[in-house]
Design a protein around this motif. Structure first.
Motif, PDB file in Angstrom:
ATOM      1  N   GLN A   1       1.381  -0.730  -0.275  1.00  0.00           N
ATOM      2  CA  GLN A   1      -0.152  -0.144  -0.389  1.00  0.00           C
ATOM      3  C   GLN A   1       0.817   1.148   0.156  1.00  0.00           C
ATOM      4  N   GLY A   2       2.234   1.444   1.108  1.00  0.00           N
ATOM      5  CA  GLY A   2       3.283   2.894   0.837  1.00  0.00           C
ATOM      6  C   GLY A   2       3.543   2.668  -0.293  1.00  0.00           C
ATOM      7  N   TYR A   3       3.544   1.650  -1.296  1.00  0.00           N
ATOM      8  CA  TYR A   3       4.532   1.607  -2.614  1.00  0.00           C
ATOM      9  C   TYR A   3       3.135   2.734  -3.358  1.00  0.00           C
ATOM     10  N   TYR A   4       2.188   1.857  -3.122  1.00  0.00           N
ATOM     11  CA  TYR A   4       1.197   2.734  -4.316  1.00  0.00           C
ATOM     12  C   TYR A   4       0.973   3.844  -3.621  1.00  0.00           C
ATOM     13  N   ILE A   5       0.973   4.725  -2.752  1.00  0.00           N
ATOM     14  CA  ILE A   5       1.404   6.135  -2.592  1.00  0.00           C
ATOM     15  C   ILE A   5       2.334   6.635  -2.918  1.00  0.00           C
TER      16      ILE A   5
END
Lengths: 275, 155, 260
Positions: free
Chosen positions: C72-76
């Motif tokens: 999730q962090g990567y996408y954001i």
């Protein structure tokens, strides 16, 4: 009624005890005496607070009024450490056995020794095996409590109760729910232990037959009062119809078969429609 | 008491794994290792505006982190920002005409102090002051100036 | 209306009475801790039941939570071109919040409910009474070692959760999504502070461990000695622990990370 039958030779004496739970009076100003070296039984219907009496003697519950003395000491005025010292001299056999489920039979019997003494493991081994031998379960020492039958669990608990050489044992309903053979074993054990170890025993029970067979003295309690006392023979020949009903187990008598209700016919037929 | 050596081993493993995780968090994840037990010396620099610089912001030279900001104070006389920095002791050959500038790492990144060594033969030492400084670039100001310039050129 | 007010007053009074009993119970447990120290065997057994048996659920959950955070962090972050900060994001959310909170919730569900059921059953089967009649204080012998084991296990479990989670985030981030491994670690190390982040996270987990173990043991000790009473007490343990952990987390976060 003379309440102090054994005033000078009693190990436990209960004086003018009153105890209630909620609004219900469990004991209403009763006095009892338990003679040294004898087996005394407390009998009465279910729900008369017989177990409560044992908890009061053991100092786990406090009376509202009255006093209980054990071996000359008022149980409920002792400071905590002295109460604990007194408890070391009292064995108690719970209805369920109350064995610690996470320990083997051997460790359960060794538990009081390990908690209260600094004996070496080899001494503990000897003492534990002696006690297990006396209840006939030396061979079961590696079993866990979950693997024991109800009767065996009670015998192990009995071995644990006598391991510290107590002066007195309290039995809470020792015969309930036992098959005839283990019942016979327990009756024999209680009698034999009392004689060989010079114990004083207090049995709380509603099993008339077994209790009468071994008790030296019987108190019958109902509705918070002592309704009869004496040797088993005296109790059996009691003139009181209530005691007669209790001892023989008749379905109807002073204790009615029916819970109090209005007249049967009024209940069946709506009022005012009597034809 | 019921006990087995397997149980003891498992408890041992559990405690060891837990303690190892604590060490991992302290040394590998946090900045404890980078400054722990290292000697530092202190220098100060005055800036017209220290912008978004914070205590613990990094101090670097040629892109390498050599220290961190230890305090930021406002001087009520000169109306300047006084930035105190702790520089690691091995880097004690910074010339005393070093320039200190406040840069931003990337467009939205954090701000840090960059030290640009000069050519002097004497070095900065404990409690030295850096005289040549360049303040933080305030984005709003820069954009404002740019727009103003563009408007001027159009005329 | 009057009936409603009477009911309200009565239930308020019972909850205060219960809080009082719980406090008294806690004091007795704490004073019993001194008698645990000379008997490390008791503690060791409980560390096994409280700590080791929670080990698996904590590590596996930690791994998955870290992996999800990485994803999730990567996408954001990639929207802002800041993938390099992935390590920082994963580590700070784990160390500050998710590590202590989620591991405490799992601990309440796994070890807390087991403790309540165990103590409650010991009460229902007269084992606690039996111990007391054998002149042994059940608080000292049964409760205090379990309390100490919970108190010691919780920070270890939380640290384990965070550490495994950070590794999980790294596996997904640099293994799967191609974030630079060096950046993952260095951003984290540059920004996470030992005092502010790691120590505060550990303090949180100690507080949660204290409260969760206290609730679990008290509910068991205070349970009605019937099978129904024990099962209700077990439910109450999980619900009350979850409320207390999340509520305390808010207070602790406000205190610790407020002035920054």
């Amino acid at each position: 009624m003379d309440n102090s039958v054994y005033p000078q030779n009693s190990l436990v004496s209960v004086r003018n005890l009153t105890f209630s739970r909620g609004d219900k009076k469990i004991f209403d100003d009763i006095s009892l005496d338990f003679e040294r070296g004898k087996i005394t039984a407390i009998m009465g219907p279910s729900g008369t607070g017989k177990t409560t009496l044992l908890k009061l003697i053991g100092g786990q519950l406090f009376p509202e009024q009255g006093a209980i003395t054990v071996d000359g000491e008022n149980v409920h005025q002792l400071p905590r450490s002295q109460l604990y010292n007194l408890r070391k001299r009292i064995g108690m056999l719970f209805q369920s056995g109350a064995l610690l489920t996470d320990m083997s039979v051997y460790d359960n019997v060794a538990f009081p020794l390990r908690e209260h003494t600094h004996l070496s493991e080899s001494m503990i081994h000897t003492l534990v095996l002696m006690r297990l031998q006396s209840v006939g379960l030396r061979g079961a020492r590696h079993l866990m409590p979950s693997q024991l039958s109800g009767g065996m669990a009670r015998r192990v608990a009995l071995a644990r109760a006598i391991v510290l050489d107590p002066m007195m044992i309290l039995y809470d309903e020792p015969f309930t729910g036992q098959d005839p053979i283990s019942m016979g074993v327990l009756v024999h054990l209680i009698k034999a232990l009392n004689n060989t170890l010079k114990l004083t025993s207090i049995i709380v029970s509603h099993d008339v037959h077994e209790t009468s067979a071994i008790a030296d003295y019987i108190y019958v309690i109902s509705d918070g009062k002592v309704v009869g006392q004496g040797s088993p023979k005296e109790i059996q020949n009691s003139a009181s119809p209530w005691i007669q009903q209790f001892m023989t187990g008749a379905a109807d008598g002073p204790v009615h078969f029916h819970y109090p209700a209005k007249a049967y016919i009024d209940d069946l037929l709506p009022s005012g429609k009597r034809y | 008491m019921q006990h087995t050596s397997t149980q003891d081993t498992l408890v041992g493993l559990f405690v060891a794994a837990g303690v190892a995780s604590l060490f991992f968090l302290s040394l590998q994840v946090s900045n404890l290792s980078s400054f722990y037990d290292k000697e530092t010396y202190t220098i100060t620099a005055r800036f017209e505006n220290s912008g978004g610089l914070k205590v613990k912001s990094p101090v670097s030279a040629a892109g390498v982190k050599i220290g961190q900001v230890s305090a930021i104070d406002f001087d009520p006389k000169s109306y300047q920002s006084v930035v105190t920095m702790k520089i690691q002791a091995p880097y004690n050959t910074l010339p005393d005409d070093t320039t200190a500038s406040i840069f931003t790492a990337g467009l939205l990144g954090e701000q840090y102090v960059n030290l640009e060594p000069g050519g002097s033969e004497t070095f900065l030492h404990d409690n030295s002051k850096i005289d040549i400084t360049q303040s933080a670039i305030i984005l709003e100001k820069a954009i404002g100036q740019f727009l103003f310039k563009a408007a001027e050129e159009k005329k | 209306m009057i009936q409603f007010l009477q009911g309200l007053g009565k239930s308020t009074r019972t909850s205060f009475t219960k809080l009082g009993r719980a406090t008294f119970f806690l004091l007795r447990t704490l004073s019993g801790l001194f008698s645990v120290l000379p008997r490390p065997r008791l503690l060791l057994n409980q560390l096994y039941f409280v700590g080791v048996l929670s080990f698996l659920i904590i590590t596996i959950s930690g791994l998955f939570v870290g992996m999800v955070l990485g994803l999730q962090g990567y996408y954001i972050l990639s929207d802002f071109g800041a993938e390099a900060s992935l390590g920082l994001m994963v580590a700070s959310s784990l160390v500050r919040e998710l590590g202590p909170v989620v591991s405490a919730l799992l601990f309440a569900g796994r070890a807390g409910s087991a403790l309540t059921a165990e103590i409650g059953l010991m009460k229902a089967t007269e084992q606690l009474s039996g111990i007391e009649m054998m002149a042994v204080d059940p608080i000292k012998r049964i409760i205090s070692p379990r309390f100490l084991a919970g108190l010691l296990s919780m920070p270890l479990l939380a640290a384990l959760f965070s550490a495994v989670g950070i590794i999980g985030g790294q596996l997904v981030g640099s293994g799967l999504l191609g974030v630079d491994e060096g950046a993952y670690w260095s951003q984290m190390q540059a920004k996470l502070d030992f005092q502010d982040d790691i120590i505060n996270g550990i303090i949180k987990s100690i507080v949660f461990g204290f409260v969760a173990t206290w609730i679990a043991l008290f509910e068991g000790y205070d349970a009605m000695p019937t099978s129904e009473g024990v099962s209700r007490a077990t439910t109450r343990t999980v619900v009350n622990s979850a409320f207390s952990i999340l509520g305390l987390d808010f207070i602790l976060t406000a205190l610790m990370f407020g002035d920054d």
